[in-house]
Design a protein around this motif. Structure first.
Motif, short mmCIF file in Angstrom:
data_model
loop_
_atom_site.label_atom_id
_atom_site.label_comp_id
_atom_site.label_asym_id
_atom_site.label_seq_id
_atom_site.Cartn_x
_atom_site.Cartn_y
_atom_site.Cartn_z
N ILE A 51 0.83 -1.21 0.00
CA ILE A 51 0.00 0.00 0.00
C ILE A 51 0.87 1.26 0.00
N LEU A 52 1.90 1.28 0.84
CA LEU A 52 2.77 2.46 0.90
C LEU A 52 3.53 2.64 -0.42
N ASN A 53 3.99 1.55 -1.01
CA ASN A 53 4.66 1.62 -2.30
C ASN A 53 3.75 2.21 -3.36
N SER A 54 2.47 1.83 -3.32
CA SER A 54 1.53 2.34 -4.32
C SER A 54 1.28 3.83 -4.13
N LEU A 55 1.35 4.32 -2.89
CA LEU A 55 1.23 5.76 -2.64
C LEU A 55 2.43 6.51 -3.21
N VAL A 56 3.59 5.86 -3.17
CA VAL A 56 4.79 6.46 -3.79
C VAL A 56 4.61 6.52 -5.30
N ARG A 57 4.15 5.43 -5.90
CA ARG A 57 3.95 5.39 -7.35
C ARG A 57 2.94 6.45 -7.81
N ARG A 58 1.95 6.67 -6.98
CA ARG A 58 0.94 7.67 -7.33
C ARG A 58 1.41 9.10 -7.05
N GLY A 59 2.55 9.24 -6.38
CA GLY A 59 3.06 10.56 -6.08
C GLY A 59 2.44 11.20 -4.85
N VAL A 60 1.70 10.42 -4.08
CA VAL A 60 1.06 10.94 -2.86
C VAL A 60 2.11 11.17 -1.78
N ILE A 61 3.04 10.25 -1.65
CA ILE A 61 4.22 10.44 -0.80
C ILE A 61 5.46 10.23 -1.66
N ASP A 62 6.59 10.80 -1.25
CA ASP A 62 7.80 10.64 -2.07
C ASP A 62 8.68 9.53 -1.53
N ASN A 63 9.68 9.17 -2.33
CA ASN A 63 10.58 8.08 -1.98
C ASN A 63 11.34 8.37 -0.69
N GLU A 64 11.67 9.64 -0.48
CA GLU A 64 12.45 10.00 0.71
C GLU A 64 11.66 9.70 1.98
N LEU A 65 10.38 10.08 1.99
CA LEU A 65 9.55 9.82 3.16
C LEU A 65 9.39 8.32 3.37
N PHE A 66 9.15 7.58 2.28
CA PHE A 66 8.99 6.12 2.39
C PHE A 66 10.27 5.49 2.92
N SER A 67 11.42 5.92 2.41
CA SER A 67 12.71 5.35 2.85
C SER A 67 12.96 5.66 4.33
N LYS A 68 12.63 6.89 4.75
CA LYS A 68 12.81 7.24 6.16
C LYS A 68 11.91 6.39 7.05
N PHE A 69 10.70 6.15 6.58
CA PHE A 69 9.79 5.30 7.36
C PHE A 69 10.37 3.89 7.49
N MET A 70 10.81 3.29 6.37
CA MET A 70 11.34 1.93 6.41
C MET A 70 12.60 1.85 7.27
N ASN A 71 13.45 2.88 7.20
CA ASN A 71 14.68 2.88 8.00
C ASN A 71 14.42 3.10 9.48
N SER A 72 13.24 3.62 9.81
CA SER A 72 12.91 3.86 11.22
C SER A 72 12.32 2.61 11.89
N VAL A 73 11.93 1.63 11.07
CA VAL A 73 11.33 0.41 11.62
C VAL A 73 12.41 -0.40 12.33
N SER A 74 12.15 -0.74 13.57
CA SER A 74 13.10 -1.51 14.36
C SER A 74 12.96 -2.99 14.04
N THR A 75 14.03 -3.59 13.52
CA THR A 75 14.01 -5.00 13.16
C THR A 75 15.03 -5.77 14.00
N VAL A 76 14.95 -7.08 13.94
CA VAL A 76 15.93 -7.91 14.65
C VAL A 76 17.33 -7.64 14.11
N ALA A 77 17.43 -7.41 12.81
CA ALA A 77 18.75 -7.15 12.21
C ALA A 77 19.37 -5.88 12.80
N SER A 78 18.55 -4.82 12.93
CA SER A 78 19.09 -3.58 13.50
C SER A 78 19.42 -3.76 14.98
N GLU A 79 18.62 -4.59 15.67
CA GLU A 79 18.88 -4.85 17.09
C GLU A 79 20.18 -5.62 17.27
N ILE A 80 20.42 -6.60 16.38
CA ILE A 80 21.67 -7.36 16.43
C ILE A 80 22.86 -6.42 16.25
#
Length: 479
Positions: free
Chosen positions: A271-300
């Motif tokens: 859904i978020l990717n489709s909002l980027v494709r439609r130009g509703v949000i930009d790639n920078e905002l999407f990338s910042k959101f994904m990079n802010s998600v806390s994952t096991v990899a980042s915790e390691i």
């Protein structure tokens, strides 16, 4: 590196041509013919599935090429099948509102190479509520599009299949009309996807919390069973029963939960990717959101940084991540607690970077809301970002937790095998059926059967290694 400090990379491969005697040629020819017969049989029409044919590809769904490898050991394949790709994968999707494809295995082997049964996968991505006629047309469309665009095999959810509602639907559905769908069928599909997406997102918080509770239950049960294990005095049968118990509880309280969470995480990203494709949000905002998600990899990585700076000890690090191994399903791969040097030479340059902080203004959220409302989605933009974040984070957590059961079961197989005189490599030639069908047999009987299986497995492995198969099988001609 040349004098100008330019890096030139050469890729070196072994030459695969080798001399084969006449006996091997006959064996290999028969092997290939058997693959063709298997392909033909599996491609037949199945009463419970839409689609008159099927393909086999190594990446479209649950990505076996990445998770267990292009040529996994037999036990890797059977463990993956037992806890996920046998039936857990479709049980999870069915309870989320997708079509029930039972009985269908997701991963099929030709020789020792695992493939996704694409027809089963595509059927499992269709909403349960659409008509069977519409499902038939969809599966035909999906297979046709993959056949014409094989490069989409690792991105079918973004380029081929409609697995939830997203904001590219109206644009992408033009292909359906060109393929022969009528406007009513396209409308019915859209409405079904909107209903399915609303149900999954609006009920996500409760469902995710329930799945987390199951993961906690699995953790408690695992700790209880591990306390009961007596490696010195337990019989072979007793140890193998505990292996099965760990894997069965992993299925019940681990991988089915992980499968559901993985689907939710995918939907959030789609859904978020489709909002980027439609130009509703930009790639920078999407990338910042994904990079802010806390994952096991980042915790390691953060814990590794703490270990390097002496904030936590090496023993503390290993206690938390003891169960991880480079090959999650690979019995020949040592895990951290038995080979802590695995992470000694890692240089995480990313650890020196600042963590990404995600911020989205209220005005931007209000700007997104009308797009959701106009399409009949019953959640707002704040709820969408919250849903995507929680789904992605808990998906990672679920994988981390269920793999503890899997890892402990593998270690128990190793110990049991060593007591019987088997190496890790020899054990890797067995199947889960070989491990679990001896409830009343003694150690000598099990050893005898396993030795026979291992000999046969090595013979098969040698033969299969002489057959090279492509990433996608569209017809018998591809063998």
């Amino acid at each position: 590196i040349n004098d100008k400090k330019e890096i030139i990379i050469f890729q070196v491969r072994p030459i695969t041509v080798s001399a084969l005697d006449d006996f091997n040629k006959d064996k290999i020819k028969e092997c290939i013919l058997s693959f063709k017969r298997k392909f033909k049989e599996l491609s037949k029409r199945k009463n419970h599935l839409a689609g008159d044919r099927t393909f086999f590809a190594d990446m479209p769904d649950w990505n076996p090429a990445e998770i267990i490898g292009d040529r996994p050991n037999f036990l890797d394949f059977y463990l993956y099948d037992y806890i996920i790709t046998g039936d857990i994968w479709h049980e999870a999707r069915t309870c989320q509102g997708y079509y029930d494809v039972n009985p269908s295995k997701l991963v099929i082997q030709f020789g020792d190479k695992p493939y996704i049964d694409v027809r089963s996968s595509f059927n499992s991505f269709t909403p349960a509520k659409i008509s069977q006629d519409l499902r038939e047309k969809l599966i035909s469309f999906y297979l046709n599009k993959l056949e014409n665009n094989p490069e989409f095999q690792d991105k079918v959810e973004f380029e081929i299949a409609f697995t939830c509602f997203d904001f590219n639907f109206d644009e992408q559905s033009k292909e359906l009309l060109e393929f022969g769908f009528n406007s009513e069928e396209v409308h019915n599909l859209k409405e079904s996807l909107i209903e399915l997406t609303n149900n999954l997102v609006l009920n996500a918080e409760e469902n995710i919390n329930n799945d987390i509770e199951k993961l906690k239950l699995m953790e408690k049960t695992r700790e209880d069973i591990n306390r009961e294990i007596d490696l010195e005095n337990d019989s072979t049968n007793s140890l193998l029963k505990k292996v099965k118990f760990l894997l069965d509880d992993c299925r019940k309280n681990g991988t089915v939960q992980f499968s559901r969470l993985a689907r939710l995480a995918f939907i959030g990203k789609i859904i978020l990717n489709s909002l980027v494709r439609r130009g509703v949000i930009d790639n920078e905002l999407f990338s910042k959101f994904m990079n802010s998600v806390s994952t096991v990899a980042s915790e390691i990585m953060q814990d590794y940084k703490k270990m390097c700076s002496k904030e936590i000890s090496k023993d503390q690090f290993i206690k938390k991540y003891y169960h991880l191994r480079p090959g999650t399903y690979d019995i020949t791969s040592s895990r951290y607690d038995s080979n802590p040097d695995l992470f000694e030479e890692i240089n995480f340059d990313i650890l020196n970077e600042d963590e990404e902080i995600f911020y989205i203004s209220k005005s931007k959220l209000k700007e997104i809301d009308p797009y959701l409302k106009n399409e009949g989605l019953k959640f707002n933009s704040y709820e969408l970002f919250k849903f995507a974040k929680k789904a992605i984070e808990t998906r990672e957590k679920a994988k981390f937790e269920f793999s503890k059961n899997l890892s402990d079961a593998i270690e128990l197989i190793i110990v049991t095998g060593e007591k019987m005189g088997f190496t890790k490599y020899e054990l890797s030639q067995l199947s889960t059926d070989d491990l679990f069908c001896f409830n009343d047999e003694n150690s000598q009987a099990i050893t005898k059967v396993w030795k026979e299986k291992i000999v046969l497995g090595n013979i098969e492995k040698e033969l299969f290694n002489k057959v090279e198969l492509p990433p996608i099988l569209f017809s018998e001609k591809d063998f």
